[in-house]
Scaffold this motif. Structure first.
Motif, mmCIF file in Angstrom:
data_model
loop_
_atom_site.group_PDB
_atom_site.id
_atom_site.type_symbol
_atom_site.label_atom_id
_atom_site.label_comp_id
_atom_site.label_asym_id
_atom_site.label_seq_id
_atom_site.Cartn_x
_atom_site.Cartn_y
_atom_site.Cartn_z
ATOM 1 N N GLU A 1 0.810 -1.215 0.000
ATOM 2 C CA GLU A 1 0.000 0.000 0.000
ATOM 3 C C GLU A 1 0.840 1.260 0.000
ATOM 4 N N TYR A 2 2.170 1.084 -0.041
ATOM 5 C CA TYR A 2 3.072 2.231 0.017
ATOM 6 C C TYR A 2 2.927 3.084 -1.241
ATOM 7 N N ALA A 3 2.819 4.383 -1.066
ATOM 8 C CA ALA A 3 2.756 5.381 -2.143
ATOM 9 C C ALA A 3 1.545 5.207 -3.043
ATOM 10 N N LYS A 4 0.500 4.577 -2.541
ATOM 11 C CA LYS A 4 -0.714 4.403 -3.353
ATOM 12 C C LYS A 4 -1.784 5.379 -2.877
ATOM 13 N N GLY A 5 -1.605 6.608 -3.273
ATOM 14 C CA GLY A 5 -2.557 7.650 -2.920
ATOM 15 C C GLY A 5 -3.654 7.782 -3.957
ATOM 16 N N ALA A 6 -4.332 8.913 -3.914
ATOM 17 C CA ALA A 6 -5.461 9.146 -4.813
ATOM 18 C C ALA A 6 -5.025 9.219 -6.272
ATOM 19 N N PHE A 7 -3.792 9.633 -6.520
ATOM 20 C CA PHE A 7 -3.314 9.804 -7.893
ATOM 21 C C PHE A 7 -2.341 8.694 -8.293
ATOM 22 N N TYR A 8 -2.437 7.558 -7.656
ATOM 23 C CA TYR A 8 -1.538 6.440 -7.947
ATOM 24 C C TYR A 8 -1.750 5.922 -9.367
ATOM 25 N N ASP A 9 -0.672 5.742 -10.095
ATOM 26 C CA ASP A 9 -0.718 5.234 -11.464
ATOM 27 C C ASP A 9 -0.005 3.893 -11.501
ATOM 28 N N LYS A 10 -0.765 2.823 -11.700
ATOM 29 C CA LYS A 10 -0.196 1.473 -11.691
ATOM 30 C C LYS A 10 0.828 1.295 -12.793
ATOM 31 N N GLU A 11 0.630 1.954 -13.925
ATOM 32 C CA GLU A 11 1.546 1.809 -15.052
ATOM 33 C C GLU A 11 2.828 2.621 -14.880
ATOM 34 N N ASN A 12 2.837 3.494 -13.901
ATOM 35 C CA ASN A 12 4.015 4.335 -13.684
ATOM 36 C C ASN A 12 4.372 4.342 -12.201
ATOM 37 N N ASP A 13 4.505 3.143 -11.642
ATOM 38 C CA ASP A 13 4.771 2.998 -10.223
ATOM 39 C C ASP A 13 6.276 3.106 -9.962
ATOM 40 N N PRO A 14 6.742 4.129 -9.248
ATOM 41 C CA PRO A 14 8.184 4.315 -9.057
ATOM 42 C C PRO A 14 8.834 3.171 -8.286
ATOM 43 N N LEU A 15 8.108 2.574 -7.326
ATOM 44 C CA LEU A 15 8.683 1.488 -6.541
ATOM 45 C C LEU A 15 8.901 0.250 -7.409
ATOM 46 N N GLY A 16 7.930 -0.045 -8.286
ATOM 47 C CA GLY A 16 8.073 -1.180 -9.183
ATOM 48 C C GLY A 16 9.191 -0.979 -10.185
ATOM 49 N N LYS A 17 9.292 0.222 -10.768
ATOM 50 C CA LYS A 17 10.362 0.512 -11.725
ATOM 51 C C LYS A 17 11.727 0.459 -11.053
ATOM 52 N N GLN A 18 11.755 0.847 -9.803
ATOM 53 C CA GLN A 18 12.999 0.786 -9.051
ATOM 54 C C GLN A 18 13.448 -0.674 -8.908
ATOM 55 N N GLY A 19 12.487 -1.571 -8.660
ATOM 56 C CA GLY A 19 12.806 -2.990 -8.556
ATOM 57 C C GLY A 19 13.389 -3.547 -9.847
ATOM 58 N N VAL A 20 12.797 -3.166 -10.998
ATOM 59 C CA VAL A 20 13.303 -3.607 -12.305
ATOM 60 C C VAL A 20 14.738 -3.130 -12.508
ATOM 61 N N ASP A 21 14.989 -1.862 -12.223
ATOM 62 C CA ASP A 21 16.320 -1.286 -12.446
ATOM 63 C C ASP A 21 17.374 -1.955 -11.566
ATOM 64 N N ILE A 22 17.030 -2.181 -10.299
ATOM 65 C CA ILE A 22 18.000 -2.780 -9.378
ATOM 66 C C ILE A 22 18.309 -4.214 -9.783
ATOM 67 N N LEU A 23 17.270 -5.003 -10.087
ATOM 68 C CA LEU A 23 17.487 -6.397 -10.481
ATOM 69 C C LEU A 23 18.276 -6.476 -11.783
ATOM 70 N N SER A 24 17.954 -5.614 -12.752
ATOM 71 C CA SER A 24 18.686 -5.600 -14.023
ATOM 72 C C SER A 24 20.163 -5.309 -13.798
ATOM 73 N N ALA A 25 20.453 -4.333 -12.956
ATOM 74 C CA ALA A 25 21.841 -3.952 -12.699
ATOM 75 C C ALA A 25 22.612 -5.083 -12.020
ATOM 76 N N LYS A 26 21.971 -5.768 -11.089
ATOM 77 C CA LYS A 26 22.653 -6.837 -10.356
ATOM 78 C C LYS A 26 22.887 -8.059 -11.243
ATOM 79 N N LEU A 27 21.928 -8.384 -12.113
ATOM 80 C CA LEU A 27 22.132 -9.504 -13.032
ATOM 81 C C LEU A 27 23.198 -9.181 -14.073
ATOM 82 N N ALA A 28 23.190 -7.931 -14.570
ATOM 83 C CA ALA A 28 24.191 -7.521 -15.556
ATOM 84 C C ALA A 28 25.598 -7.587 -14.964
ATOM 85 N N ALA A 29 25.724 -7.278 -13.678
ATOM 86 C CA ALA A 29 27.031 -7.284 -13.026
ATOM 87 C C ALA A 29 27.624 -8.685 -12.953
ATOM 88 N N ARG A 30 26.779 -9.714 -13.018
ATOM 89 C CA ARG A 30 27.298 -11.089 -12.975
ATOM 90 C C ARG A 30 27.972 -11.486 -14.280
#
Length: 312
Positions: A59-88
């Protein structure tokens, strides 16, 4: 006079003690970190992986103007996982989360879109996320600690079979703290970076198992053509193929339906030959290929779809 001297000594000791108090911070994860991986050291065959999505199920950061398609927490997860896999250095990573935006840019410049099949598809979600502030107040001291805890769930699907081959939840925590004595010492405000560190720690605890699951399964390629000019298979230098490599040709096993799950299961195939890499071509993962020679066995050139190339 003696009382004044004693008071002065006490005050000096307190000031000296307060000057030794510093702000400290660290992060911890539930898992073993592999901090000694060097992407340049790996020279073996790479697995083709894509991250399909990374959603925020909290429920974090899901206010009245929450946009599921532009969720910063979810995009952050993609970026972090991509960076860690690329580093291998053991994966060829393809973009799937923003595939629609990439396709738009391709069409804008009149280029043909490239749809490259992947070996494994990773689907992730942030299932826990919370922040808390705690502290202690003593006679002469005061301390404050900010803590962020995150939980990440990841599952990996074998694209060739549609089966989930790995699923696990990782936990991560990051904190920072400060303390004062008689009002002297370190102080701290709101630390926004703790969110990044907690999610990163949770994902890091899963990366070793993701890598092991992929690398324990055989690398696969497919025959693109086989005629009088020779045999060509998919994959090249960017996937870790080298001139002189020997691969095995397998005839795919039959597909049968499992009445318990309703899913189709491909039975183990049988080895029918071996090929040796002569040369590689192509400029990117989307168009690279390898010329090979059949050094053992036989292949039906009229039905190439029933074969696959493996490294073991």
């Amino acid at each position: 006079m003696k009382k004044l001297l004693n008071f002065g000594l006490c005050a000096a000791a307190l000031v000296l003690f307060a000057s030794c108090v510093t702000t400290s911070g660290s992060s911890k994860v539930s898992g073993t970190l592999n901090e000694n991986v060097n992407a340049e050291e790996y020279q073996g065959l790479k697995r083709v992986v894509a991250i399909a999505r990374f959603s925020n199920e909290t429920e974090y950061a899901k206010g009245a103007f929450y946009d599921k398609e532009n969720d910063p927490l979810g995009k952050q997860g993609v970026d972090i996982l991509s960076a860690k896999l690329a580093a291998r250095g053991k994966f060829v990573l393809l973009e799937r989360a923003d595939a629609d935006k990439i396709q738009t840019e391709i069409e804008k410049y009149g280029a043909a879109g490239q749809k490259v099949p992947v070996d494994y598809l990773i689907i992730g979600s942030i299932t826990e996320f919370g922040r808390k502030t705690t502290g202690d107040v003593g006679l002469l001291t005061r301390s404050k600690k900010q803590t962020v805890e995150a939980g990440v769930n990841i599952r990996m699907v074998d694209v060739h079979t549609g089966q989930i081959i790995y699923s696990e939840e990782g936990k991560g925590e990051a904190y920072t703290e400060s303390s004062t004595v008689l009002g002297l010492g370190g102080t701290q405000g709101y630390d926004a970076t703790l969110s990044d560190k907690a999610i990163s720690a949770a994902i890091e605890s899963l990366v070793d198992n993701i890598e092991k699951t992929c690398m324990d399964r055989p690398w696969k390629s497919f025959i693109l053509s086989y005629d009088s000019d020779g045999m060509i298979i998919s994959g090249g230098a960017k996937q870790g193929i080298h001139k002189g490599d020997i691969f095995y040709v397998y005839e795919k096993g039959k597909q049968v339906k499992n009445p318990q799950t309703g899913m189709l299961i491909e039975l183990p195939g049988k080895e029918v030959g071996k090929v040796k890499v002569l040369s590689m071509g192509g400029s990117s993962i989307t168009d690279e290929y390898s010329f090979v020679s059949l050094i053992e066995g036989s292949v039906d050139s009229s039905n190439l779809a029933k074969y696959e190339i493996q490294n073991q």
